[in-house]
Design an enzyme around this catalytic site. Structure first.
Site, PDB file in Angstrom:
ATOM      1  N   TYR A   1       0.849  -1.184   0.000  1.00  0.00           N
ATOM      2  CA  TYR A   1       0.000   0.000   0.000  1.00  0.00           C
ATOM      3  C   TYR A   1       0.887   1.237   0.000  1.00  0.00           C
ATOM      4  O   TYR A   1       1.777   1.373   0.836  1.00  0.00           O
ATOM      5  CB  TYR A   1      -0.926   0.026   1.229  1.00  0.00           C
ATOM      6  CG  TYR A   1      -1.941   1.131   1.093  1.00  0.00           C
ATOM      7  CD1 TYR A   1      -3.183   0.875   0.546  1.00  0.00           C
ATOM      8  CD2 TYR A   1      -1.613   2.447   1.426  1.00  0.00           C
ATOM      9  CE1 TYR A   1      -4.105   1.903   0.351  1.00  0.00           C
ATOM     10  CE2 TYR A   1      -2.522   3.477   1.229  1.00  0.00           C
ATOM     11  CZ  TYR A   1      -3.764   3.198   0.692  1.00  0.00           C
ATOM     12  OH  TYR A   1      -4.659   4.211   0.485  1.00  0.00           O
TER      13      TYR A   1
ATOM     14  N   GLN B   1     -10.913   0.390   0.404  1.00  0.00           N
ATOM     15  CA  GLN B   1     -11.348  -0.429  -0.744  1.00  0.00           C
ATOM     16  C   GLN B   1     -10.163  -1.134  -1.411  1.00  0.00           C
ATOM     17  O   GLN B   1     -10.292  -2.264  -1.883  1.00  0.00           O
ATOM     18  CB  GLN B   1     -12.156   0.409  -1.751  1.00  0.00           C
ATOM     19  CG  GLN B   1     -11.443   1.592  -2.389  1.00  0.00           C
ATOM     20  CD  GLN B   1     -11.502   2.857  -1.532  1.00  0.00           C
ATOM     21  OE1 GLN B   1     -11.740   2.809  -0.327  1.00  0.00           O
ATOM     22  NE2 GLN B   1     -11.253   4.000  -2.163  1.00  0.00           N
TER      23      GLN B   1
ATOM     24  N   ASN C   1      -3.396   6.010   5.952  1.00  0.00           N
ATOM     25  CA  ASN C   1      -4.131   6.852   6.897  1.00  0.00           C
ATOM     26  C   ASN C   1      -4.985   5.983   7.836  1.00  0.00           C
ATOM     27  O   ASN C   1      -4.881   4.748   7.840  1.00  0.00           O
ATOM     28  CB  ASN C   1      -4.997   7.869   6.147  1.00  0.00           C
ATOM     29  CG  ASN C   1      -6.058   7.198   5.286  1.00  0.00           C
ATOM     30  OD1 ASN C   1      -6.417   6.038   5.492  1.00  0.00           O
ATOM     31  ND2 ASN C   1      -6.568   7.929   4.311  1.00  0.00           N
TER      32      ASN C   1
ATOM     33  N   SER D   1       5.985   9.027  13.488  1.00  0.00           N
ATOM     34  CA  SER D   1       7.437   8.865  13.548  1.00  0.00           C
ATOM     35  C   SER D   1       7.998   9.357  14.887  1.00  0.00           C
ATOM     36  O   SER D   1       7.432  10.259  15.507  1.00  0.00           O
ATOM     37  CB  SER D   1       8.043   9.672  12.410  1.00  0.00           C
ATOM     38  OG  SER D   1       9.134   9.001  11.886  1.00  0.00           O
TER      39      SER D   1
ATOM     40  N   GLN E   1      12.221  14.386  12.101  1.00  0.00           N
ATOM     41  CA  GLN E   1      11.078  13.509  12.323  1.00  0.00           C
ATOM     42  C   GLN E   1       9.839  14.303  12.691  1.00  0.00           C
ATOM     43  O   GLN E   1       8.723  13.948  12.335  1.00  0.00           O
ATOM     44  CB  GLN E   1      11.386  12.428  13.362  1.00  0.00           C
ATOM     45  CG  GLN E   1      12.438  11.444  12.878  1.00  0.00           C
ATOM     46  CD  GLN E   1      12.190  10.970  11.452  1.00  0.00           C
ATOM     47  OE1 GLN E   1      11.244  10.247  11.174  1.00  0.00           O
ATOM     48  NE2 GLN E   1      13.031  11.398  10.512  1.00  0.00           N
TER      49      GLN E   1
ATOM     50  N   HIS F   1       7.371  15.195   9.946  1.00  0.00           N
ATOM     51  CA  HIS F   1       6.464  14.209   9.359  1.00  0.00           C
ATOM     52  C   HIS F   1       5.020  14.443   9.771  1.00  0.00           C
ATOM     53  O   HIS F   1       4.105  14.155   9.003  1.00  0.00           O
ATOM     54  CB  HIS F   1       6.847  12.791   9.817  1.00  0.00           C
ATOM     55  CG  HIS F   1       7.926  12.179   8.994  1.00  0.00           C
ATOM     56  ND1 HIS F   1       7.789  11.928   7.662  1.00  0.00           N
ATOM     57  CD2 HIS F   1       9.169  11.745   9.327  1.00  0.00           C
ATOM     58  CE1 HIS F   1       8.895  11.363   7.189  1.00  0.00           C
ATOM     59  NE2 HIS F   1       9.755  11.257   8.178  1.00  0.00           N
TER      60      HIS F   1
ATOM     61  N   GLU G   1      11.466   4.475  17.927  1.00  0.00           N
ATOM     62  CA  GLU G   1      11.611   3.983  16.549  1.00  0.00           C
ATOM     63  C   GLU G   1      13.043   4.244  16.054  1.00  0.00           C
ATOM     64  O   GLU G   1      13.725   3.339  15.600  1.00  0.00           O
ATOM     65  CB  GLU G   1      10.595   4.718  15.665  1.00  0.00           C
ATOM     66  CG  GLU G   1      10.673   4.309  14.207  1.00  0.00           C
ATOM     67  CD  GLU G   1       9.837   5.206  13.294  1.00  0.00           C
ATOM     68  OE1 GLU G   1       9.508   6.342  13.690  1.00  0.00           O
ATOM     69  OE2 GLU G   1       9.527   4.769  12.177  1.00  0.00           O
ATOM     70  N   HIS G   2      13.480   5.508  16.170  1.00  0.00           N
ATOM     71  CA  HIS G   2      14.849   5.874  15.759  1.00  0.00           C
ATOM     72  C   HIS G   2      15.611   6.351  16.974  1.00  0.00           C
ATOM     73  O   HIS G   2      15.124   7.223  17.706  1.00  0.00           O
ATOM     74  CB  HIS G   2      14.828   7.032  14.758  1.00  0.00           C
ATOM     75  CG  HIS G   2      13.991   6.795  13.550  1.00  0.00           C
ATOM     76  ND1 HIS G   2      12.738   7.322  13.408  1.00  0.00           N
ATOM     77  CD2 HIS G   2      14.226   6.086  12.420  1.00  0.00           C
ATOM     78  CE1 HIS G   2      12.226   6.957  12.240  1.00  0.00           C
ATOM     79  NE2 HIS G   2      13.104   6.197  11.618  1.00  0.00           N
TER      80      HIS G   2
ATOM     81  N   ASP H   1      16.654   7.082   6.508  1.00  0.00           N
ATOM     82  CA  ASP H   1      15.338   7.153   5.875  1.00  0.00           C
ATOM     83  C   ASP H   1      15.428   6.886   4.370  1.00  0.00           C
ATOM     84  O   ASP H   1      14.479   6.388   3.763  1.00  0.00           O
ATOM     85  CB  ASP H   1      14.712   8.539   6.089  1.00  0.00           C
ATOM     86  CG  ASP H   1      14.001   8.655   7.422  1.00  0.00           C
ATOM     87  OD1 ASP H   1      13.822   7.622   8.088  1.00  0.00           O
ATOM     88  OD2 ASP H   1      13.626   9.783   7.784  1.00  0.00           O
TER      89      ASP H   1
ATOM     90  N   GLU I   1      -2.041 -39.186  26.693  1.00  0.00           N
ATOM     91  CA  GLU I   1      -3.059 -38.214  26.250  1.00  0.00           C
ATOM     92  C   GLU I   1      -4.357 -38.907  25.852  1.00  0.00           C
ATOM     93  O   GLU I   1      -5.307 -38.254  25.430  1.00  0.00           O
ATOM     94  CB  GLU I   1      -2.523 -37.397  25.064  1.00  0.00           C
ATOM     95  CG  GLU I   1      -1.370 -36.470  25.457  1.00  0.00           C
ATOM     96  CD  GLU I   1      -0.903 -35.558  24.316  1.00  0.00           C
ATOM     97  OE1 GLU I   1      -1.322 -35.772  23.163  1.00  0.00           O
ATOM     98  OE2 GLU I   1      -0.106 -34.648  24.587  1.00  0.00           O
TER      99      GLU I   1
ATOM    100  N   HIS J   1      -2.866 -42.143  17.519  1.00  0.00           N
ATOM    101  CA  HIS J   1      -1.501 -41.589  17.527  1.00  0.00           C
ATOM    102  C   HIS J   1      -0.516 -42.667  17.970  1.00  0.00           C
ATOM    103  O   HIS J   1       0.538 -42.873  17.370  1.00  0.00           O
ATOM    104  CB  HIS J   1      -1.380 -40.419  18.505  1.00  0.00           C
ATOM    105  CG  HIS J   1      -1.994 -39.134  18.050  1.00  0.00           C
ATOM    106  ND1 HIS J   1      -3.324 -38.972  17.860  1.00  0.00           N
ATOM    107  CD2 HIS J   1      -1.424 -37.932  17.756  1.00  0.00           C
ATOM    108  CE1 HIS J   1      -3.577 -37.727  17.482  1.00  0.00           C
ATOM    109  NE2 HIS J   1      -2.428 -37.073  17.402  1.00  0.00           N
TER     110      HIS J   1
END
Ligand code: HSO
Ligand code: ZN
Length: 433
Positions: free
Chosen positions: A134, A195, A218, A241, A263, A266, A331-332, A365, A419, A424
Protein backbone atom coordinates in the site's frame (compact mmCIF):
# COMPACT_ATOMS: atom_id res chain seq x y z
CA UNK A 1 8.63 25.59 21.76
CA UNK A 2 9.69 22.41 23.53
CA UNK A 3 9.46 21.33 27.15
CA UNK A 4 12.63 20.99 29.21
CA UNK A 5 12.86 18.29 31.87
CA UNK A 6 15.53 17.17 34.27
CA UNK A 7 15.77 13.70 35.75
CA UNK A 8 16.89 15.32 39.02
CA UNK A 9 13.64 17.31 39.32
CA UNK A 10 11.02 16.14 41.83
CA UNK A 11 8.24 16.07 39.25
CA UNK A 12 10.27 14.23 36.61
CA UNK A 13 8.45 10.88 36.80
CA UNK A 14 5.04 12.48 36.36
CA UNK A 15 6.22 14.75 33.53
CA UNK A 16 7.93 11.84 31.81
CA UNK A 17 4.83 9.65 32.02
CA UNK A 18 2.79 12.40 30.40
CA UNK A 19 5.33 12.54 27.59
CA UNK A 20 5.25 8.81 27.04
CA UNK A 21 1.52 8.58 26.83
CA UNK A 22 0.15 8.40 23.39
CA UNK A 23 -3.08 6.77 22.43
CA UNK A 24 -3.95 5.84 18.89
CA UNK A 25 -7.57 6.57 19.70
CA UNK A 26 -9.61 4.24 17.56
CA UNK A 27 -12.37 6.24 15.98
CA UNK A 28 -15.58 4.21 16.10
CA UNK A 29 -16.99 6.10 13.13
CA UNK A 30 -13.99 5.16 10.99
CA UNK A 31 -14.14 1.53 12.13
CA UNK A 32 -17.79 1.29 11.14
CA UNK A 33 -17.29 2.91 7.76
CA UNK A 34 -14.34 0.65 7.01
CA UNK A 35 -16.28 -2.48 7.95
CA UNK A 36 -18.99 -1.47 5.45
CA UNK A 37 -16.48 -0.85 2.67
CA UNK A 38 -14.75 -4.19 3.30
CA UNK A 39 -18.04 -6.08 3.24
CA UNK A 40 -19.11 -4.29 0.07
CA UNK A 41 -15.87 -5.10 -1.76
CA UNK A 42 -16.09 -8.69 -0.59
CA UNK A 43 -19.64 -8.91 -1.99
CA UNK A 44 -19.38 -6.85 -5.17
CA UNK A 45 -15.67 -6.99 -6.03
CA UNK A 46 -14.48 -4.71 -8.82
CA UNK A 47 -17.80 -2.85 -9.05
CA UNK A 48 -17.54 -1.75 -5.42
CA UNK A 49 -13.91 -0.69 -5.80
CA UNK A 50 -14.83 1.35 -8.88
CA UNK A 51 -17.68 3.06 -7.01
CA UNK A 52 -15.48 4.04 -4.04
CA UNK A 53 -12.69 5.20 -6.33
CA UNK A 54 -15.15 7.45 -8.17
CA UNK A 55 -16.52 8.77 -4.88
CA UNK A 56 -13.33 9.27 -2.85
CA UNK A 57 -10.68 9.89 -5.52
CA UNK A 58 -12.96 11.42 -8.17
CA UNK A 59 -11.59 9.00 -10.77
CA UNK A 60 -14.21 7.48 -13.11
CA UNK A 61 -13.28 4.22 -14.79
CA UNK A 62 -15.50 1.83 -16.73
CA UNK A 63 -13.52 -1.23 -15.63
CA UNK A 64 -10.88 -2.09 -13.03
CA UNK A 65 -8.48 -2.96 -15.82
CA UNK A 66 -8.47 0.77 -16.69
CA UNK A 67 -7.02 1.47 -13.24
CA UNK A 68 -4.04 -0.82 -13.77
CA UNK A 69 -0.79 0.74 -14.94
CA UNK A 70 1.56 -1.09 -17.28
CA UNK A 71 5.30 -1.64 -16.92
CA UNK A 72 5.58 0.84 -19.80
CA UNK A 73 3.79 3.46 -17.64
CA UNK A 74 6.31 2.85 -14.85
CA UNK A 75 9.25 3.08 -17.22
CA UNK A 76 7.81 6.27 -18.71
CA UNK A 77 7.58 7.75 -15.20
CA UNK A 78 11.19 6.77 -14.55
CA UNK A 79 12.26 8.43 -17.80
CA UNK A 80 10.22 11.56 -17.05
CA UNK A 81 11.79 12.55 -13.75
CA UNK A 82 14.95 14.69 -13.49
CA UNK A 83 18.15 12.70 -13.98
CA UNK A 84 19.38 13.61 -10.48
CA UNK A 85 16.21 12.13 -8.94
CA UNK A 86 16.47 9.02 -11.09
CA UNK A 87 20.11 8.46 -10.17
CA UNK A 88 19.42 9.08 -6.47
CA UNK A 89 16.55 6.55 -6.52
CA UNK A 90 18.80 4.02 -8.23
CA UNK A 91 21.69 4.62 -5.84
CA UNK A 92 19.39 4.28 -2.82
CA UNK A 93 17.85 1.12 -4.28
CA UNK A 94 21.30 -0.45 -4.81
CA UNK A 95 22.25 0.13 -1.19
CA UNK A 96 18.91 -1.03 0.20
CA UNK A 97 19.13 -4.15 -2.00
CA UNK A 98 22.70 -4.91 -0.88
CA UNK A 99 21.70 -4.64 2.79
CA UNK A 100 18.69 -6.90 2.39
CA UNK A 101 20.72 -9.45 0.41
CA UNK A 102 23.00 -9.70 3.47
CA UNK A 103 19.92 -10.20 5.59
CA UNK A 104 18.81 -13.03 3.31
CA UNK A 105 22.22 -14.72 3.57
CA UNK A 106 22.47 -14.26 7.34
CA UNK A 107 19.04 -15.45 8.39
CA UNK A 108 16.81 -16.21 5.44
CA UNK A 109 18.09 -19.55 4.16
CA UNK A 110 16.85 -23.09 4.63
CA UNK A 111 18.88 -25.40 6.88
CA UNK A 112 18.83 -29.03 7.95
CA UNK A 113 20.88 -31.63 9.82
CA UNK A 114 20.79 -35.37 10.53
CA UNK A 115 20.68 -36.67 14.08
CA UNK A 116 22.61 -39.73 15.29
CA UNK A 117 19.91 -42.11 13.90
CA UNK A 118 20.08 -40.60 10.45
CA UNK A 119 16.82 -38.69 10.87
CA UNK A 120 16.73 -35.47 8.87
CA UNK A 121 15.46 -32.34 10.62
CA UNK A 122 15.35 -28.90 9.14
CA UNK A 123 13.67 -25.68 8.27
CA UNK A 124 12.64 -24.86 4.72
CA UNK A 125 12.32 -21.16 3.92
CA UNK A 126 10.06 -20.08 1.07
CA UNK A 127 8.95 -16.67 -0.17
CA UNK A 128 5.32 -15.63 -0.03
CA UNK A 129 3.56 -16.16 -3.37
CA UNK A 130 2.05 -12.72 -3.68
CA UNK A 131 2.22 -9.54 -1.62
CA UNK A 132 0.42 -6.21 -1.74
CA UNK A 133 2.15 -2.93 -1.01
CA UNK A 134 0.00 0.00 0.00
CA UNK A 135 1.38 3.42 -0.96
CA UNK A 136 -0.50 6.49 0.28
CA UNK A 137 -1.56 9.09 -2.25
CA UNK A 138 -1.60 12.47 -0.58
CA UNK A 139 0.99 14.32 1.50
CA UNK A 140 2.59 11.12 2.79
CA UNK A 141 3.39 9.65 -0.66
CA UNK A 142 7.01 8.71 -0.15
CA UNK A 143 8.94 7.14 -3.04
CA UNK A 144 11.52 6.02 -0.46
CA UNK A 145 8.82 3.91 1.21
CA UNK A 146 8.12 2.17 -2.11
CA UNK A 147 11.77 1.09 -2.15
CA UNK A 148 11.71 0.04 1.52
CA UNK A 149 8.65 -2.18 1.05
CA UNK A 150 9.25 -3.62 -2.40
CA UNK A 151 12.99 -4.32 -2.28
CA UNK A 152 12.94 -6.76 0.67
CA UNK A 153 10.01 -8.55 -0.99
CA UNK A 154 11.99 -8.77 -4.19
CA UNK A 155 15.12 -10.00 -2.40
CA UNK A 156 13.02 -12.62 -0.60
CA UNK A 157 12.01 -13.91 -4.04
CA UNK A 158 8.32 -12.97 -3.99
CA UNK A 159 7.22 -13.62 -7.59
CA UNK A 160 4.30 -11.19 -7.57
CA UNK A 161 4.50 -7.78 -5.89
CA UNK A 162 1.32 -5.77 -6.35
CA UNK A 163 1.27 -2.10 -5.47
CA UNK A 164 -1.83 -0.01 -4.88
CA UNK A 165 -1.64 3.78 -4.84
CA UNK A 166 -4.58 6.17 -4.96
CA UNK A 167 -4.46 8.95 -7.54
CA UNK A 168 -6.92 11.59 -6.27
CA UNK A 169 -8.37 13.51 -9.25
CA UNK A 170 -6.35 11.22 -11.49
CA UNK A 171 -3.06 12.90 -10.53
CA UNK A 172 -0.19 10.42 -10.59
CA UNK A 173 3.00 10.92 -8.59
CA UNK A 174 5.81 10.24 -11.10
CA UNK A 175 8.43 9.73 -8.34
CA UNK A 176 6.33 7.03 -6.71
CA UNK A 177 5.86 5.25 -10.05
CA UNK A 178 9.56 5.65 -10.86
CA UNK A 179 10.42 4.09 -7.48
CA UNK A 180 8.09 1.18 -8.31
CA UNK A 181 10.01 0.67 -11.57
CA UNK A 182 13.37 0.77 -9.77
CA UNK A 183 12.22 -1.57 -7.00
CA UNK A 184 10.81 -4.22 -9.35
CA UNK A 185 7.10 -3.97 -8.53
CA UNK A 186 5.18 -6.32 -10.85
CA UNK A 187 1.71 -4.76 -11.03
CA UNK A 188 0.26 -1.38 -10.01
CA UNK A 189 -3.39 -0.46 -9.47
CA UNK A 190 -4.32 3.19 -8.92
CA UNK A 191 -6.72 2.52 -6.10
CA UNK A 192 -6.46 3.39 -2.41
CA UNK A 193 -8.20 3.54 0.94
CA UNK A 194 -10.01 0.70 2.65
CA UNK A 195 -11.35 -0.43 -0.74
CA UNK A 196 -7.82 -1.13 -2.00
CA UNK A 197 -6.94 -3.06 1.15
CA UNK A 198 -10.14 -5.07 0.70
CA UNK A 199 -9.37 -5.79 -2.96
CA UNK A 200 -5.93 -7.11 -2.00
CA UNK A 201 -7.20 -9.11 0.96
CA UNK A 202 -10.20 -10.77 -0.70
CA UNK A 203 -9.27 -10.53 -4.37
CA UNK A 204 -11.62 -9.32 -7.09
CA UNK A 205 -12.06 -10.43 -10.69
CA UNK A 206 -9.18 -8.12 -11.61
CA UNK A 207 -7.09 -7.61 -8.47
CA UNK A 208 -5.52 -10.87 -7.31
CA UNK A 209 -5.81 -11.82 -3.65
CA UNK A 210 -2.48 -11.42 -1.89
CA UNK A 211 -0.98 -13.28 1.07
CA UNK A 212 0.28 -10.24 2.95
CA UNK A 213 -0.27 -6.48 2.86
CA UNK A 214 2.48 -4.07 3.89
CA UNK A 215 2.90 -0.32 3.82
CA UNK A 216 1.71 2.77 5.65
CA UNK A 217 -1.64 4.51 5.29
CA UNK A 218 -4.13 6.85 6.90
CA UNK A 219 -6.61 5.91 9.64
CA UNK A 220 -8.92 4.16 7.15
CA UNK A 221 -6.11 2.07 5.73
CA UNK A 222 -4.79 1.20 9.20
CA UNK A 223 -8.27 0.16 10.31
CA UNK A 224 -8.78 -1.91 7.14
CA UNK A 225 -5.45 -3.68 7.67
CA UNK A 226 -6.46 -4.57 11.23
CA UNK A 227 -9.78 -5.93 9.98
CA UNK A 228 -8.33 -8.18 7.29
CA UNK A 229 -5.48 -9.47 9.46
CA UNK A 230 -5.95 -13.21 9.76
CA UNK A 231 -7.29 -13.55 6.22
CA UNK A 232 -3.95 -12.14 5.10
CA UNK A 233 -0.77 -11.20 6.90
CA UNK A 234 0.08 -7.58 7.59
CA UNK A 235 3.39 -5.94 8.47
CA UNK A 236 2.43 -3.65 11.35
CA UNK A 237 0.24 -0.69 12.18
CA UNK A 238 2.78 2.12 12.26
CA UNK A 239 2.21 5.13 14.50
CA UNK A 240 3.67 8.63 14.06
CA UNK A 241 7.44 8.87 13.55
CA UNK A 242 9.74 9.14 16.57
CA UNK A 243 13.33 10.14 17.14
CA UNK A 244 15.29 10.04 20.37
CA UNK A 245 18.80 11.47 20.45
CA UNK A 246 21.29 10.71 23.21
CA UNK A 247 24.09 13.28 22.99
CA UNK A 248 27.32 13.59 24.97
CA UNK A 249 27.70 17.21 23.87
CA UNK A 250 30.36 16.68 21.20
CA UNK A 251 28.08 17.01 18.15
CA UNK A 252 27.45 20.47 16.62
CA UNK A 253 24.13 21.62 18.15
CA UNK A 254 22.71 22.62 14.75
CA UNK A 255 23.07 19.02 13.56
CA UNK A 256 21.13 17.67 16.50
CA UNK A 257 18.47 20.38 16.20
CA UNK A 258 17.88 19.51 12.55
CA UNK A 259 17.75 15.78 13.30
CA UNK A 260 15.02 16.46 15.88
CA UNK A 261 13.14 18.55 13.29
CA UNK A 262 13.50 15.87 10.64
CA UNK A 263 11.08 13.51 12.32
CA UNK A 264 8.90 16.30 13.75
CA UNK A 265 8.21 17.50 10.21
CA UNK A 266 6.46 14.21 9.36
CA UNK A 267 3.47 14.78 11.58
CA UNK A 268 2.03 16.98 14.34
CA UNK A 269 1.92 13.79 16.42
CA UNK A 270 5.56 12.82 15.77
CA UNK A 271 7.88 12.70 18.78
CA UNK A 272 11.38 14.18 19.11
CA UNK A 273 13.34 13.81 22.34
CA UNK A 274 16.88 14.81 23.20
CA UNK A 275 18.69 13.38 26.25
CA UNK A 276 22.02 14.72 27.44
CA UNK A 277 23.99 14.99 30.67
CA UNK A 278 25.45 18.27 29.36
CA UNK A 279 23.22 21.23 30.36
CA UNK A 280 25.19 23.72 28.25
CA UNK A 281 24.76 21.51 25.22
CA UNK A 282 21.00 21.29 25.77
CA UNK A 283 20.84 25.08 25.93
CA UNK A 284 22.88 25.33 22.74
CA UNK A 285 20.54 22.93 20.92
CA UNK A 286 17.56 24.93 22.14
CA UNK A 287 19.14 28.10 20.71
CA UNK A 288 19.82 26.30 17.42
CA UNK A 289 16.20 25.16 17.27
CA UNK A 290 14.91 28.67 17.79
CA UNK A 291 17.18 30.06 15.09
CA UNK A 292 16.63 27.28 12.54
CA UNK A 293 12.93 26.56 12.86
CA UNK A 294 11.71 29.71 11.08
CA UNK A 295 13.83 28.73 8.07
CA UNK A 296 11.81 25.57 7.43
CA UNK A 297 8.74 25.34 5.20
CA UNK A 298 7.10 22.83 7.53
CA UNK A 299 7.65 25.09 10.56
CA UNK A 300 4.03 24.82 11.71
CA UNK A 301 3.99 21.01 11.72
CA UNK A 302 7.35 20.89 13.51
CA UNK A 303 6.28 23.43 16.11
CA UNK A 304 3.07 21.52 16.86
CA UNK A 305 4.96 18.24 17.17
CA UNK A 306 7.64 19.69 19.46
CA UNK A 307 5.10 21.45 21.64
CA UNK A 308 2.87 18.42 21.90
CA UNK A 309 5.26 15.53 22.38
CA UNK A 310 8.83 16.86 22.25
CA UNK A 311 11.31 17.24 25.12
CA UNK A 312 14.86 18.17 25.98
CA UNK A 313 15.86 16.09 29.00
CA UNK A 314 18.83 16.76 31.21
CA UNK A 315 20.11 13.47 32.63
CA UNK A 316 22.60 12.74 35.41
CA UNK A 317 24.77 10.65 33.10
CA UNK A 318 25.01 8.97 29.71
CA UNK A 319 24.13 5.68 31.44
CA UNK A 320 20.91 7.19 32.76
CA UNK A 321 20.12 8.54 29.28
CA UNK A 322 20.49 4.99 27.90
CA UNK A 323 18.14 3.62 30.58
CA UNK A 324 15.51 6.22 29.79
CA UNK A 325 15.85 5.46 26.10
CA UNK A 326 15.29 1.76 26.82
CA UNK A 327 12.11 2.60 28.69
CA UNK A 328 10.84 4.53 25.66
CA UNK A 329 11.95 1.99 23.02
CA UNK A 330 12.01 4.63 20.26
CA UNK A 331 11.61 3.98 16.55
CA UNK A 332 14.85 5.87 15.76
CA UNK A 333 17.64 6.23 18.29
CA UNK A 334 20.67 8.41 17.60
CA UNK A 335 23.66 7.96 19.86
CA UNK A 336 25.38 11.19 18.94
CA UNK A 337 28.57 10.78 20.91
CA UNK A 338 32.31 10.65 20.44
CA UNK A 339 32.40 6.96 21.39
CA UNK A 340 29.07 5.51 20.27
CA UNK A 341 30.42 1.95 20.55
CA UNK A 342 30.84 2.53 24.29
CA UNK A 343 27.11 3.20 24.74
CA UNK A 344 25.62 0.88 22.12
CA UNK A 345 25.81 -2.23 24.37
CA UNK A 346 23.59 -0.41 26.89
CA UNK A 347 20.84 0.17 24.29
CA UNK A 348 18.36 -2.69 24.12
CA UNK A 349 15.13 -1.42 22.59
CA UNK A 350 15.05 0.64 19.40
CA UNK A 351 13.86 0.16 15.82
CA UNK A 352 17.17 1.47 14.46
CA UNK A 353 20.28 2.75 16.22
CA UNK A 354 22.24 5.50 14.48
CA UNK A 355 25.77 5.75 15.82
CA UNK A 356 28.02 8.80 15.83
CA UNK A 357 27.69 12.45 14.85
CA UNK A 358 27.76 11.81 11.11
CA UNK A 359 24.88 9.35 11.17
CA UNK A 360 21.87 11.56 10.73
CA UNK A 361 18.64 9.63 10.94
CA UNK A 362 17.62 11.04 7.56
CA UNK A 363 20.41 9.08 5.85
CA UNK A 364 18.71 5.94 7.15
CA UNK A 365 15.34 7.15 5.88
CA UNK A 366 16.63 7.19 2.32
CA UNK A 367 19.77 5.40 1.45
CA UNK A 368 22.06 3.98 4.14
CA UNK A 369 20.63 0.53 3.41
CA UNK A 370 18.62 -0.72 6.41
CA UNK A 371 14.84 -0.52 6.22
CA UNK A 372 13.03 2.65 7.29
CA UNK A 373 9.82 0.80 8.14
CA UNK A 374 10.37 0.43 11.87
CA UNK A 375 8.40 -0.39 15.01
CA UNK A 376 6.88 2.71 16.63
CA UNK A 377 5.01 3.46 19.87
CA UNK A 378 7.33 1.34 22.08
CA UNK A 379 6.73 -1.79 20.00
CA UNK A 380 10.50 -2.01 19.46
CA UNK A 381 10.34 -3.88 22.79
CA UNK A 382 9.12 -6.91 20.86
CA UNK A 383 9.27 -6.25 17.13
CA UNK A 384 11.79 -5.56 14.40
CA UNK A 385 12.32 -3.51 11.25
CA UNK A 386 10.54 -4.61 8.09
CA UNK A 387 12.85 -7.11 6.41
CA UNK A 388 13.30 -10.00 4.04
CA UNK A 389 11.93 -12.28 6.80
CA UNK A 390 8.56 -10.51 6.57
CA UNK A 391 8.21 -11.79 3.01
CA UNK A 392 9.21 -15.34 3.82
CA UNK A 393 7.73 -18.15 5.82
CA UNK A 394 9.22 -21.27 7.29
CA UNK A 395 8.18 -24.92 7.08
CA UNK A 396 9.64 -27.60 9.33
CA UNK A 397 11.17 -30.60 7.57
CA UNK A 398 11.27 -34.08 9.14
CA UNK A 399 12.43 -37.34 7.55
CA UNK A 400 12.64 -40.12 10.13
CA UNK A 401 14.94 -43.04 9.34
CA UNK A 402 14.00 -46.66 10.08
CA UNK A 403 16.32 -46.61 13.06
CA UNK A 404 14.99 -43.25 14.19
CA UNK A 405 11.43 -44.60 14.11
CA UNK A 406 12.40 -47.22 16.72
CA UNK A 407 13.59 -44.57 19.16
CA UNK A 408 10.90 -41.95 18.49
CA UNK A 409 8.14 -44.58 18.28
CA UNK A 410 8.62 -45.59 21.92
CA UNK A 411 8.56 -42.02 23.18
CA UNK A 412 5.60 -40.97 21.03
CA UNK A 413 3.59 -44.08 21.90
CA UNK A 414 4.04 -43.51 25.64
CA UNK A 415 3.06 -39.84 25.41
CA UNK A 416 0.10 -40.64 23.12
CA UNK A 417 -1.25 -43.20 25.61
CA UNK A 418 -0.86 -40.53 28.30
CA UNK A 419 -3.06 -38.21 26.25
CA UNK A 420 -5.57 -40.96 25.56
CA UNK A 421 -4.99 -40.83 21.81
CA UNK A 422 -4.96 -44.43 20.54
CA UNK A 423 -4.53 -43.73 16.84
CA UNK A 424 -1.50 -41.59 17.53
CA UNK A 425 0.05 -44.36 19.64
CA UNK A 426 -0.64 -47.07 17.09
CA UNK A 427 0.68 -44.99 14.17
CA UNK A 428 3.98 -44.85 16.05
CA UNK A 429 3.84 -48.52 17.19
CA UNK A 430 3.13 -49.88 13.68
CA UNK A 431 6.57 -48.70 12.67
CA UNK A 432 8.36 -50.44 15.54
CA UNK A 433 10.17 -53.61 14.53
N1 HSO B 1 11.11 8.49 8.87
C1 HSO B 1 10.01 7.88 8.16
C2 HSO B 1 10.38 7.40 6.79
C3 HSO B 1 10.60 8.49 5.80
N2 HSO B 1 11.26 9.63 6.02
C4 HSO B 1 10.24 8.54 4.49
C5 HSO B 1 11.33 10.33 4.93
N3 HSO B 1 10.69 9.69 3.98
C6 HSO B 1 9.49 6.69 8.97
O1 HSO B 1 10.39 6.10 9.77
ZN1 ZN C 1 11.65 10.40 7.98
Amino acid sequence: MIRQLSTAAADFTAEFERLRHWSAETDAAIEGRVAEILADVQARGDAAVLDYTARFDRVQAAAMADLELTQADLQAALASIPAAQREALQAAARRVRAYHERQLEASGRSWSYRDEDGTLLGQKVTPLDRVGIYVPGGKAAYPSSVLMNAIPAHVAGVPEIIMVVPTPDGVRNPLVLAAAAVAGVHRVFTIGGAQAVAALAYGTATVPRVDKITGPGNAYVASAKKHVFGQVGIDMIAGPSEILVIADGTTPPDWVAMDLFSQAEHDELAQSILLSPDADFLAAVKASMERLLPTLPREAVIRASLQGRGALIHTRSMEEACEISNSIAPEHLEISAAEPARWEPLLRHAGAIFMGAYTSESLGDYCAGPNHVLPTASTARFSSPLGVYDFQKRSSLIEVSEQGAQVLGGIASTLAHGEGLQAHARAAELRLK
